[in-house]
Enzyme design. Structure first.
Site, mmCIF file in Angstrom:
data_model
loop_
_atom_site.group_PDB
_atom_site.id
_atom_site.type_symbol
_atom_site.label_atom_id
_atom_site.label_comp_id
_atom_site.label_asym_id
_atom_site.label_seq_id
_atom_site.Cartn_x
_atom_site.Cartn_y
_atom_site.Cartn_z
ATOM 1 N N ARG A 1 31.835 49.710 31.857
ATOM 2 C CA ARG A 1 31.544 49.183 33.197
ATOM 3 C C ARG A 1 30.085 48.731 33.249
ATOM 4 N NH1 ARG A 1 29.693 52.319 38.314
ATOM 5 N NH2 ARG A 1 29.751 50.636 39.821
ATOM 6 N N HIS B 1 25.443 45.540 42.031
ATOM 7 C CA HIS B 1 24.845 46.856 41.833
ATOM 8 C C HIS B 1 23.368 46.729 42.218
ATOM 9 C CE1 HIS B 1 25.567 50.838 39.536
ATOM 10 N NE2 HIS B 1 24.378 50.949 40.104
ATOM 11 N N GLU C 1 28.477 51.463 45.593
ATOM 12 C CA GLU C 1 27.819 52.354 46.539
ATOM 13 C C GLU C 1 27.140 51.650 47.710
ATOM 14 O OE1 GLU C 1 25.181 54.954 44.379
ATOM 15 O OE2 GLU C 1 26.812 55.912 43.315
ATOM 16 N N ASN D 1 32.139 57.488 42.707
ATOM 17 C CA ASN D 1 30.951 57.988 42.016
ATOM 18 C C ASN D 1 30.646 59.368 42.570
ATOM 19 O OD1 ASN D 1 30.855 55.517 40.822
ATOM 20 N ND2 ASN D 1 28.851 54.910 41.647
ATOM 21 N N TYR E 1 28.314 62.941 41.981
ATOM 22 C CA TYR E 1 27.248 63.662 41.292
ATOM 23 C C TYR E 1 27.117 65.109 41.766
ATOM 24 C CZ TYR E 1 25.978 59.363 39.055
ATOM 25 O OH TYR E 1 26.028 58.241 38.277
ATOM 26 N N GLU F 1 31.572 56.624 38.103
ATOM 27 C CA GLU F 1 30.325 57.236 37.631
ATOM 28 C C GLU F 1 30.403 58.741 37.826
ATOM 29 O OE1 GLU F 1 26.616 55.877 39.370
ATOM 30 O OE2 GLU F 1 27.240 53.778 39.202
HETATM 31 C C1 FCB Z 1 24.153 56.178 41.340
HETATM 32 C C2 FCB Z 1 23.930 54.741 40.936
HETATM 33 C C3 FCB Z 1 23.578 54.551 39.497
HETATM 34 C C4 FCB Z 1 22.703 55.653 38.961
HETATM 35 C C5 FCB Z 1 23.219 57.014 39.331
HETATM 36 C C6 FCB Z 1 22.403 58.162 38.820
HETATM 37 O O1 FCB Z 1 23.876 56.327 42.694
HETATM 38 O O2 FCB Z 1 25.075 53.968 41.212
HETATM 39 O O3 FCB Z 1 23.010 53.279 39.357
HETATM 40 O O4 FCB Z 1 21.392 55.443 39.334
HETATM 41 O O5 FCB Z 1 23.332 57.117 40.727
#
Ligand code: FCB
Length: 457
Positions: A76, A121, A166, A299, A301, A357
């Protein structure tokens, strides 16, 4: 062997144009809002810029070879809009810019790696920002012209498109919190920007399909499951609001439900929306945003903890408990949040899902023998991929997973201080070293099975 993934499951890695390409002024590329932001003193750590980044613009053949070594079945990446349209308003794309992505796509296909293309992006042509940027409805139409050119030029070979990455970050971090380009701090403007981002998504979906009728088209959202910090009513209410602000404000309109009424009322109460309908909301917009998509890109985290508002204050997220494990960027490691999120998306929305992500920042560099022993990253990946496999077992329609990131790269306001790669990059020499996590991920991609043994970390 531990948990197995279905045979068709996609194992990929992700990057984005500004974070890796470099070659900032080559082949007619125009400046983007991130070039400007990086040059604004105090905005990006250490004054770092994406001028050179990972020099991927020149080193892409080597990077494809790395992807092969990692056994990736998909990659990607995003397109730099200002390489196609340096000011965003040209009537035809710049050939040299298009040619770069032609070469990249052809190279990937030759290597047996499926390209997944993100259109936006975050690198908006600066000239469009000068005309109002995402706060201006016209930018949505410029984006559609960009999507039209992309479909025309790549739609014969690319079968996976993501309109936006995002929109919460582009809209809210960029226009409300001032932490991303263009660095504004105006909540009302941010809500207009979000609206135009979502509108442009809905307008672009059918345009991409026109050129690539068999393609799968989706959008990527950053989703953060929120949990109350305690069982008090205040914390529960705060958590609802955090969820409305980060998640539902995006999920609902994309799925044809319009903006969530509860959150709308909070924005009115907070003075970010007037009592009357905002001028940016026009008849038909909500239907446009709900263009059917083939997948929702997720995405993930970390999670958020909600703390109830003191009188007169907004709800806020609080720091994770002190005993919790955090990555070097300070984000709590919370794999259960991913499982909860996937189950909830399946239950409440039902769109096929792809993790576009997920990953972790750890500074770990090469040891004396040159090897990068990033065991903490392996543990992060193992626990989150386990959550994915478990979600699939529990009936979630999850088709793939993209690690963030293929390479260490430019981490926005954090500059080069945060390393997310499966591959280490020595920025002084541009030498790449596959980390232990990369080898671990390659094994998984090859076998489709998570190792049973306790992961180091
Ligand atoms: C996300 C972004 C990506 C990267 C990660 C850590 O928010 O999409 O570009 O910076 O965080």
């Amino acid at each position: 062997m531990g948990r197995r993934f279905p045979r068709q499951f996609v194992f990929g890695a992700a990057t984005s144009s500004y974070q890796i390409e470099g070659a900032a002024s080559e082949d007619g590329r125009g400046p983007s809002i991130w070039d400007t932001y990086c040059r604004t003193p105090g905005k990006v750590q250490n004054g770092d810029t994406g001028d050179v980044a990972c020099d991927h613009y020149h080193r892409w053949p080597e990077d494809i070879a790395l992807m092969k070594e990692l056994s990736l079945s998909a990659y990607r990446f995003s397109l730099a809009w200002p390489r196609w349209f340096p000011t965003g308003t040209e009537s035809a794309p710049v050939e040299a810019g298009v040619a770069f992505y032609d070469r990249l796509v052809d190279g990937l296909l030759q290597a047996g790696i499926t390209p997944w293309v993100t259109l936006y992006h975050w690198d908006l042509p600066q000239a469009l920002q000068d005309r109002g940027g995402w706060a201006d409805r016209d930018t949505a139409h410029r984006f559609v012209a960009f999507a039209d050119a992309v479909g025309q030029r790549l739609g014969d070979r690319v079968q996976h498109f993501i309109t936006h990455n995002e929109p919460w970050c582009a809209g809210v971090l960029g226009h409300w919190l001032g932490r991303h380009a263009p660095g504004h701090r105006d909540p009302a403007e941010a809500l207009a920007a979000v609206h135009h981002l979502l509108l442009s998504h809905g307008l672009a979906v059918p345009v991409l399909r026109q050129h690539a009728p068999a393609a799968e088209v989706g959008i990527t959202l950053n989703l953060t499951p929120a949990y109350p910090a305690s069982d008090s009513i205040g914390d529960a209410l705060a958590t609802e609001r955090i969820d409305g602000h980060i998640n539902r404000w995006f999920l609902d309109p994309v799925h044809g439900r319009g903006y969530p009424a509860d959150q709308w009322a909070h924005y009115v109460e907070e003075g970010h929306l007037g009592k009357a309908e905002p001028t940016w909301l026009r008849p038909g917009d909500l239907d446009t945003m709900a263009a059917p998509i083939d997948f929702l890109g997720v995405n993930y985290y970390s999670r958020a903890l909600g703390r109830g508002p003191e009188p007169g204050n907004h709800p806020r997220t609080i720091e994770p408990p002190p005993q919790s494990s955090k990555t070097d960027i300070g984000w709590e490691v919370a794999p259960q949040g991913l499982l909860d999120l996937l189950l909830r998306l399946q239950r409440d929305y039902g769109t096929p899902l792809v993790i576009t992500e997920n990953g972790a920042a750890y500074h770990t560099g090469p040891d004396e023998d040159g090897r990068v022993r990033d065991t903490a990253r392996i543990a992060y990946y193992a626990s989150h991929l386990d959550a994915c496999a478990l979600a699939i077992e529990q009936g979630v329609d999850l088709g793939g997973y993209f690690a963030w990131s293929l390479l260490d790269n430019f981490e926005w306001a954090e500059g080069y201080s945060q390393r997310f790669g499966l591959v280490y990059v020595d920025y002084a020499t541009q030498r790449r070293v596959i980390k232990d996590s990369g080898r671990w991920y390659a094994d998984l991609a090859r076998t489709g099975a998570l190792p049973e043994t306790e992961v180091p970390g």
